[in-house]
Enzyme design. Sequence first.
Site, short mmCIF file in Angstrom:
data_model
loop_
_atom_site.label_atom_id
_atom_site.label_comp_id
_atom_site.label_asym_id
_atom_site.label_seq_id
_atom_site.Cartn_x
_atom_site.Cartn_y
_atom_site.Cartn_z
N HIS A 112 -4.61 -8.60 2.95
CA HIS A 112 -6.04 -8.44 3.22
C HIS A 112 -6.47 -9.33 4.38
O HIS A 112 -5.93 -10.43 4.57
CB HIS A 112 -6.86 -8.81 1.97
CG HIS A 112 -6.80 -7.77 0.91
ND1 HIS A 112 -7.04 -8.02 -0.42
CD2 HIS A 112 -6.51 -6.44 0.98
CE1 HIS A 112 -6.91 -6.92 -1.13
NE2 HIS A 112 -6.59 -5.95 -0.30
N ARG B 53 -1.04 -1.07 -6.99
CA ARG B 53 -1.41 -2.22 -6.16
C ARG B 53 -2.50 -3.05 -6.84
O ARG B 53 -2.45 -4.28 -6.85
CB ARG B 53 -1.87 -1.70 -4.81
CG ARG B 53 -2.38 -2.76 -3.83
CD ARG B 53 -2.64 -2.05 -2.49
NE ARG B 53 -3.48 -2.83 -1.57
CZ ARG B 53 -2.99 -3.75 -0.74
NH1 ARG B 53 -1.70 -4.03 -0.74
NH2 ARG B 53 -3.82 -4.39 0.08
N ARG C 5 0.84 -1.20 0.00
CA ARG C 5 0.00 0.00 0.00
C ARG C 5 0.88 1.25 0.00
O ARG C 5 2.00 1.24 0.51
CB ARG C 5 -0.91 0.03 1.24
CG ARG C 5 -1.93 -1.10 1.31
CD ARG C 5 -2.77 -0.95 2.57
NE ARG C 5 -3.82 -1.95 2.66
CZ ARG C 5 -3.69 -3.13 3.25
NH1 ARG C 5 -2.52 -3.46 3.82
NH2 ARG C 5 -4.69 -4.00 3.30
N LYS D 70 -2.83 -1.39 8.37
CA LYS D 70 -4.28 -1.26 8.28
C LYS D 70 -5.01 -2.35 9.05
O LYS D 70 -5.98 -2.08 9.75
CB LYS D 70 -4.71 -1.27 6.81
CG LYS D 70 -6.19 -1.01 6.59
CD LYS D 70 -6.50 -0.89 5.11
CE LYS D 70 -7.98 -0.55 4.90
NZ LYS D 70 -8.31 -0.42 3.46
N TYR E 245 -10.21 -5.83 -5.83
CA TYR E 245 -8.91 -5.74 -6.48
C TYR E 245 -8.76 -6.63 -7.70
O TYR E 245 -8.20 -6.23 -8.71
CB TYR E 245 -7.80 -6.08 -5.47
CG TYR E 245 -7.54 -4.96 -4.49
CD1 TYR E 245 -6.58 -3.99 -4.76
CD2 TYR E 245 -8.28 -4.85 -3.33
CE1 TYR E 245 -6.36 -2.96 -3.87
CE2 TYR E 245 -8.05 -3.82 -2.43
CZ TYR E 245 -7.10 -2.88 -2.71
OH TYR E 245 -6.87 -1.85 -1.84
#
Length: 385
Positions: free
Chosen positions: A350, A327, A208, A246, A360
């Site tokens: 993820h 990404r 990211r 994240k 994605y």
Amino acid sequence: MTTRRSRGDGGLHWDEKRQRWIASASLGFDPAGKRIVKRGSGKTKTEAKAKLKEILRDHEDGLAIAPTNYTVGNAVNDWLTYGLAGREDKTVETCTILCRTHVISALGARKLRDLGAEDVDRWLAAKAKELSTRTLQALHSCLNRAVKRAMARDKVKRNVVELCSVPTGRPGRPSKALTLAQAEAVLQAAQKTGMYAYIVVSLLTGARTEELRALTWDHTFLKGTPDAVPPHIAVWRSVRAGGDTKTRKSRRTLALPARCVEALLDHWVDQGWDRLAAGDNWQENGLVFHSAVGTELDPSHVRRAFRTAIAKADGITAADWTPRELRHSFVSILSDKGVPLEEISRLVGHSSTSVTEEVYRKQIRPVIQTGATVMDDVFGHAPDW
């Protein structure tokens, strides 16, 4: 003959100064011995009595009496001031812009206790003509949280926003991914720019942008280790509040394709020249990707530099692309080469495969090969352009 009121029953009288009827009722005494008197006012006797009845109902329900002039704008501003404590600066900024641009401007003057579900429905329907569904969801969430906070503080009896559904808005900007030919064109166009290493690492590892902006040389291992661990980066930090990634699964270690290693070695040398050019203005933070004086990159600076770097790429309109789509391109290229969904999800950090699949991944083909090995096969070493 009318009977006389009992002492403490309250009454109804005309207030000459306010030019309004005042209805009042005594509810006993507080712990300090002070009489508790509730009042309602109105332009007519009926209106004053109705206001008093509403106040008495609130009192019986155990609710504090909210000021009659407490507006939606007051509730939203209170939430923006106190309800976002501990959130990231970017989150606070986004919520503030959304609320002041769309919520307060349209509903801010309305008294909160008079706000109805129909008001919210009409407001959302009007906004759906100009905003995307995702933005509508964000607006609904902001107003919902503001009213919920006000309800918890006895400013209003119930939260009507929770009763309203979010309509479908205008289509948002769809995410997209580079094809292999476009990816090669982007790498070729960026090779002689200061963004080359950033673009290579982003495209070939899927990290990211907030993870790359926080990446340090202490977490970058370009020669691997003697016990057969290949060159890699430890994605353990981001520019988010607290410096954490994240999600928990976003904390990962990624092997580096050979092309990334070559780009980062050259970038390390270039950084020495940047440090020399900055002189006394240089601020050492150990960052791999940094500003001209060694500080953390701002998202807008990355976006602007990225578009400048790829401006001459064949078949690419630079203004249509953003760094985060590198990404997306990583996911798409791996999927096109047959890497399983579960492995792609693990590589990009993820929390589940559902995000990878729904947002994605652009293509699906069932062949089993993964990560840096696949990227080496796809890109190999940097050609002599």
